[in-house]
Design a protein around this motif. Structure first.
Motif, PDB file in Angstrom:
ATOM      1  N   GLY A   1       6.097  18.707 -12.020  1.00 39.99           N
ATOM      2  CA  GLY A   1       6.994  17.679 -11.407  1.00 39.99           C
ATOM      3  C   GLY A   1       7.349  16.463 -12.333  1.00 39.99           C
ATOM      4  O   GLY A   1       8.396  16.041 -12.303  1.00 39.99           O
ATOM      5  N   THR A   2       6.323  15.928 -12.990  1.00 36.43           N
ATOM      6  CA  THR A   2       6.611  14.810 -13.981  1.00 36.43           C
ATOM      7  C   THR A   2       7.431  15.346 -14.940  1.00 36.43           C
ATOM      8  O   THR A   2       8.445  14.542 -15.444  1.00 36.43           O
ATOM      9  CB  THR A   2       5.214  14.432 -14.705  1.00 36.43           C
ATOM     10  OG1 THR A   2       4.284  14.460 -13.701  1.00 36.43           O
ATOM     11  CG2 THR A   2       5.285  13.479 -15.428  1.00 36.43           C
TER      12      THR A   2
ATOM     13  N   LEU B   1      11.003  15.292 -13.492  1.00 40.56           N
ATOM     14  CA  LEU B   1      11.704  14.048 -13.630  1.00 40.56           C
ATOM     15  C   LEU B   1      12.023  13.426 -14.961  1.00 40.56           C
ATOM     16  O   LEU B   1      13.316  13.159 -15.350  1.00 40.56           O
ATOM     17  CB  LEU B   1      10.770  12.923 -12.894  1.00 40.56           C
ATOM     18  CG  LEU B   1      10.470  13.273 -11.503  1.00 40.56           C
ATOM     19  CD1 LEU B   1       9.118  12.307 -11.139  1.00 40.56           C
ATOM     20  CD2 LEU B   1      11.438  12.915 -10.473  1.00 40.56           C
TER      21      LEU B   1
ATOM     22  N   THR C   1       5.293   5.039  -4.422  1.00 34.67           N
ATOM     23  CA  THR C   1       5.218   6.250  -4.784  1.00 34.67           C
ATOM     24  C   THR C   1       4.177   6.775  -5.597  1.00 34.67           C
ATOM     25  O   THR C   1       3.221   5.578  -6.119  1.00 34.67           O
ATOM     26  CB  THR C   1       6.713   6.649  -5.397  1.00 34.67           C
ATOM     27  OG1 THR C   1       6.618   7.971  -5.908  1.00 34.67           O
ATOM     28  CG2 THR C   1       6.924   5.965  -6.713  1.00 34.67           C
ATOM     29  N   PHE C   2       3.792   7.822  -6.225  1.00 34.02           N
ATOM     30  CA  PHE C   2       3.136   8.260  -7.275  1.00 34.02           C
ATOM     31  C   PHE C   2       3.494   7.732  -8.846  1.00 34.02           C
ATOM     32  O   PHE C   2       4.680   7.604  -8.811  1.00 34.02           O
ATOM     33  CB  PHE C   2       2.754   9.876  -7.224  1.00 34.02           C
ATOM     34  CG  PHE C   2       2.011  10.325  -8.372  1.00 34.02           C
ATOM     35  CD1 PHE C   2       0.879   9.887  -8.376  1.00 34.02           C
ATOM     36  CD2 PHE C   2       2.462  11.311  -9.406  1.00 34.02           C
ATOM     37  CE1 PHE C   2      -0.166  10.596  -9.314  1.00 34.02           C
ATOM     38  CE2 PHE C   2       1.497  11.660  -9.969  1.00 34.02           C
ATOM     39  CZ  PHE C   2       0.117  11.463 -10.315  1.00 34.02           C
TER      40      PHE C   2
ATOM     41  N   ALA D   1       4.197   8.978 -11.523  1.00 35.80           N
ATOM     42  CA  ALA D   1       4.885   9.686 -12.512  1.00 35.80           C
ATOM     43  C   ALA D   1       6.557   9.212 -12.212  1.00 35.80           C
ATOM     44  O   ALA D   1       7.130   9.342 -13.181  1.00 35.80           O
ATOM     45  CB  ALA D   1       4.834  11.307 -12.003  1.00 35.80           C
ATOM     46  N   THR D   2       7.045   8.830 -10.906  1.00 33.02           N
ATOM     47  CA  THR D   2       8.332   8.500 -10.829  1.00 33.02           C
ATOM     48  C   THR D   2       8.573   7.457 -11.751  1.00 33.02           C
ATOM     49  O   THR D   2       9.691   7.638 -12.510  1.00 33.02           O
ATOM     50  CB  THR D   2       8.447   8.064  -9.469  1.00 33.02           C
ATOM     51  OG1 THR D   2       7.606   8.801  -8.537  1.00 33.02           O
ATOM     52  CG2 THR D   2      10.116   7.814  -9.060  1.00 33.02           C
TER      53      THR D   2
ATOM     54  N   VAL E   1      12.608   8.587  -3.784  1.00 37.39           N
ATOM     55  CA  VAL E   1      11.498   9.589  -3.604  1.00 37.39           C
ATOM     56  C   VAL E   1      11.566   9.993  -2.154  1.00 37.39           C
ATOM     57  O   VAL E   1      11.637   9.304  -1.116  1.00 37.39           O
ATOM     58  CB  VAL E   1      10.173   8.994  -3.853  1.00 37.39           C
ATOM     59  CG1 VAL E   1       9.162   9.877  -3.785  1.00 37.39           C
ATOM     60  CG2 VAL E   1      10.310   8.349  -5.243  1.00 37.39           C
TER      61      VAL E   1
ATOM     62  N   CYS F   1       9.267  15.885  -5.087  1.00 44.12           N
ATOM     63  CA  CYS F   1       7.927  16.486  -5.484  1.00 44.12           C
ATOM     64  C   CYS F   1       6.971  16.634  -4.050  1.00 44.12           C
ATOM     65  O   CYS F   1       6.148  17.617  -4.159  1.00 44.12           O
ATOM     66  CB  CYS F   1       7.092  15.696  -6.423  1.00 44.12           C
ATOM     67  SG  CYS F   1       7.901  15.754  -8.142  1.00 44.12           S
ATOM     68  N   GLN F   2       7.239  16.047  -3.245  1.00 47.06           N
ATOM     69  CA  GLN F   2       6.437  16.119  -2.024  1.00 47.06           C
ATOM     70  C   GLN F   2       7.240  16.701  -0.860  1.00 47.06           C
ATOM     71  O   GLN F   2       6.821  16.826   0.207  1.00 47.06           O
ATOM     72  CB  GLN F   2       5.900  14.879  -1.396  1.00 47.06           C
ATOM     73  CG  GLN F   2       4.979  13.966  -2.419  1.00 47.06           C
ATOM     74  CD  GLN F   2       4.286  13.054  -1.869  1.00 47.06           C
ATOM     75  OE1 GLN F   2       4.439  12.460  -0.831  1.00 47.06           O
ATOM     76  NE2 GLN F   2       3.569  12.192  -2.880  1.00 47.06           N
TER      77      GLN F   2
ATOM     78  N   SER G   1       7.673  19.534  -7.558  1.00 50.41           N
ATOM     79  CA  SER G   1       6.300  20.004  -8.270  1.00 50.41           C
ATOM     80  C   SER G   1       5.554  20.921  -7.492  1.00 50.41           C
ATOM     81  O   SER G   1       5.556  20.853  -6.196  1.00 50.41           O
ATOM     82  CB  SER G   1       5.232  18.514  -7.964  1.00 50.41           C
ATOM     83  OG  SER G   1       4.064  18.783  -8.288  1.00 50.41           O
TER      84      SER G   1
ATOM     85  N   PHE H   1       2.070  21.276  -8.234  1.00 46.38           N
ATOM     86  CA  PHE H   1       0.968  21.125  -8.220  1.00 46.38           C
ATOM     87  C   PHE H   1       0.161  21.678  -7.304  1.00 46.38           C
ATOM     88  O   PHE H   1       0.723  22.045  -5.917  1.00 46.38           O
ATOM     89  CB  PHE H   1       0.818  19.489  -8.120  1.00 46.38           C
ATOM     90  CG  PHE H   1      -0.456  19.310  -8.225  1.00 46.38           C
ATOM     91  CD1 PHE H   1      -1.223  18.825  -9.601  1.00 46.38           C
ATOM     92  CD2 PHE H   1      -1.654  18.753  -7.342  1.00 46.38           C
ATOM     93  CE1 PHE H   1      -2.506  18.451  -9.740  1.00 46.38           C
ATOM     94  CE2 PHE H   1      -2.684  18.170  -7.429  1.00 46.38           C
ATOM     95  CZ  PHE H   1      -3.202  18.026  -8.712  1.00 46.38           C
TER      96      PHE H   1
ATOM     97  N   GLY I   1       2.864  23.142 -12.480  1.00 51.02           N
ATOM     98  CA  GLY I   1       4.230  23.709 -12.358  1.00 51.02           C
ATOM     99  C   GLY I   1       5.355  22.825 -11.992  1.00 51.02           C
ATOM    100  O   GLY I   1       4.810  22.003 -10.933  1.00 51.02           O
TER     101      GLY I   1
ATOM    102  N   TYR J   1      -0.247   5.123  -1.097  1.00 52.92           N
ATOM    103  CA  TYR J   1      -0.964   4.690  -2.370  1.00 52.92           C
ATOM    104  C   TYR J   1      -1.694   3.590  -2.324  1.00 52.92           C
ATOM    105  O   TYR J   1      -0.780   2.750  -1.943  1.00 52.92           O
ATOM    106  CB  TYR J   1      -0.107   5.008  -3.651  1.00 52.92           C
ATOM    107  CG  TYR J   1       0.367   6.516  -3.817  1.00 52.92           C
ATOM    108  CD1 TYR J   1      -0.359   7.563  -4.494  1.00 52.92           C
ATOM    109  CD2 TYR J   1       1.572   6.953  -3.286  1.00 52.92           C
ATOM    110  CE1 TYR J   1      -0.049   8.777  -4.700  1.00 52.92           C
ATOM    111  CE2 TYR J   1       1.950   8.189  -3.345  1.00 52.92           C
ATOM    112  CZ  TYR J   1       1.133   9.290  -3.970  1.00 52.92           C
ATOM    113  OH  TYR J   1       1.409  10.741  -4.102  1.00 52.92           O
TER     114      TYR J   1
HETATM  115  C1  LIG Z   1       2.985  14.915  -7.485  1.00 50.49           C
HETATM  116  C2  LIG Z   1       4.126  14.086  -7.642  1.00 50.49           C
HETATM  117  C3  LIG Z   1       4.811  13.965  -8.820  1.00 50.49           C
HETATM  118  C4  LIG Z   1       4.189  14.565 -10.211  1.00 50.49           C
HETATM  119  O1  LIG Z   1       4.195  16.104 -10.045  1.00 50.49           O
HETATM  120  P1  LIG Z   1       3.218  16.781 -10.991  1.00 50.49           P
HETATM  121  O2  LIG Z   1       3.558  18.119 -10.912  1.00 50.49           O
HETATM  122  O3  LIG Z   1       1.811  16.490 -10.608  1.00 50.49           O
HETATM  123  O4  LIG Z   1       3.424  16.339 -12.268  1.00 50.49           O
HETATM  124  C5  LIG Z   1       5.902  12.978  -8.999  1.00 50.49           C
HETATM  125  N1  LIG Z   1       6.265  12.200  -7.886  1.00 50.49           N
HETATM  126  C6  LIG Z   1       5.684  12.498  -6.570  1.00 50.49           C
HETATM  127  C7  LIG Z   1       6.277  11.718  -5.436  1.00 50.49           C
HETATM  128  C8  LIG Z   1       4.742  13.301  -6.570  1.00 50.49           C
HETATM  129  O5  LIG Z   1       4.044  13.256  -5.365  1.00 50.49           O
END
Ligand SMILES: *Cc1c(COP(=O)(O)O)cnc(C)c1O
Length: 364
Positions: A60-61, A64, A85-86, A88-89, A131, A159-160, A181, A183, A194, A310
């Motif tokens: 997912g990372t 993005l 958010t997580f 990665a965003t 997100v 991703c969610q 994602s 994950f 993936g 989070y």
């Molecule tokens: C899980 C997640 C990601 C990242 O996905 P990965 O596959 O773990 O890299 C990005 N943004 C959000 C909101 C997520 O929950």
């Protein structure tokens, strides 16, 4: 009772013969990168979401990251997103030398508040990245309207929310680009990392395909600086099996999420509010409580695992201190981050387990 936060073993037991046979085919053909499993997964993901082009990728990372790269976002550019958010965003924005401009969230959906977006648009703004948190899509109509007015692309961090719907349309098919994602613990999870990128724009699709393969347009001819961001065939094969069962799982998740909401109605907690225009895939089932520490300990004593998605909003993370934000800048995100906690959630959560969790929450 000992309860799993997510039961991936039970899911594998259910799909074992199909998954083992698909994976064995990959091993016997030795087509580990690209190939038929990936092509058919991409096609099936396109059919599922109604999007024209789907590109499997490594996470997912990276989905993005590749989306921002395809839009030429880099040094000096600004991308509007949510601090709740997580990591990665906003991480991928910073990774490209661009700047995250945060906008606070709505109290009901925990997603970016569209009414606060226009105030932070500048001539450096290059994209809006909402997100769709916990499995419920952001208010995409309002966001798309603002984006259109200012001629900006919208990247949905889905991703969610893969499998969720918004006004009857699937998440990932709601904006310029959708990113998800796979994950393992996400609603549609692989057995490793993936992800996938969704777009209806042919030019973006072609560019993203090059970017995730070292910017190659022909073998050893590199048009762009890219990355190795491919989805491998073993993961594609596993995801292909899981996608066939996905609608049934989404339905189960919805039933379980709705049942939690009903059972907790008279408890001293705030349950998720799913707006009329949405269906949620409940990537997390997250409630708000006054005294989280006590609630977490109380549930833990009874064998119930919980998680916090989070605890620290991104504008207060050390790695983003150069953005210059301070405590108090995004009061809703800050408030929710102190109250939110996630309960066990998967399509395998049994009713008696759910009853036990609810009893534990309501009891002393
Ligand atoms: C899980 C997640 C990601 C990242 O996905 P990965 O596959 O773990 O890299 C990005 N943004 C959000 C909101 C997520 O929950």
């Amino acid at each position: 009772m000992k309860i799993n936060f997510i039961d991936l073993k039970a899911q594998y037991a259910d799909y074992k013969s199909e998954i083992d046979s698909e994976v064995a085919q990959v091993f016997s053909t030795a087509q580990f990168i690209g190939g038929e499993k990936l092509n058919s997964l991409e096609k099936n993901l396109a059919d599922y979401t109604g999007v024209d082009y789907v590109i499997g990728c490594s996470s997912g990372t990276d989905a993005l990251l590749l989306s921002l790269m395809a839009l030429d976002i880099g040094q000096g550019d600004e991308v509007i997103t949510t601090p709740f958010t997580f990591i990665a965003t906003a991480e991928v924005i910073a990774f490209l030398g661009a700047k995250s401009v945060f906008v606070d969230i709505e109290e009901d959906s925990y997603n970016i508040d569209p009414t606060q977006i226009e105030a932070v648009i500048t001539d450096r703004t290059k994209a809006i990245m909402p997100v769709s948190l916990y499995g419920q899509c952001a208010n995409m109509d309002a966001i798309n309207e603002i984006a259109k007015k200012h001629d900006l692309p919208v990247i949905e961090d889905a991703c969610q929310s893969f499998g969720a719907t918004y006004n009857g349309e699937k998440s990932c098919n709601l904006s310029t680009i959708g990113c998800t994602s796979f994950f393992p613990s996400k609603p549609l999870g692989a057995y490793g990392d993936g992800g996938a990128i969704f777009t209806n724009d042919k030019e973006l699709e072609e560019k993203i395909r090059m970017l995730l393969n070292h910017g190659q347009n022909e073998r050893y001819k590199h048009k762009f600086i890219g990355i190795n961001g491919r989805l491998d065939a073993v993961q594609a094969a596993i995801l292909g099996v899981k996608l066939k069962h996905f609608d049934k799982e989404v339905k189960a998740r919805d039933d379980i999420g709705t049942r939690y909401n009903d059972l907790l109605e008279d408890a001293n907690v705030i349950t998720p509010k799913i707006s009329e225009s949405n269906t949620s895939v409940f990537a997390q089932y997250s409630i708000r409580v006054e005294d989280r520490e006590t609630m977490v300990a109380k549930l833990s004593d009874k064998g119930i695992p919980t998680a916090v998605h989070y605890p620290v909003p991104l504008h207060l993370q050390e790695c983003f201190s150069d953005l210059g934000y301070k405590e108090g800048d995004f009061p809703m995100s800050e408030k929710i981050s102190t109250q939110i906690m996630s309960l066990p959630m998967s399509s395998y959560l049994k009713q008696e387990e759910q009853d036990y969790i609810v009893e534990a929450i309501k009891g002393n």
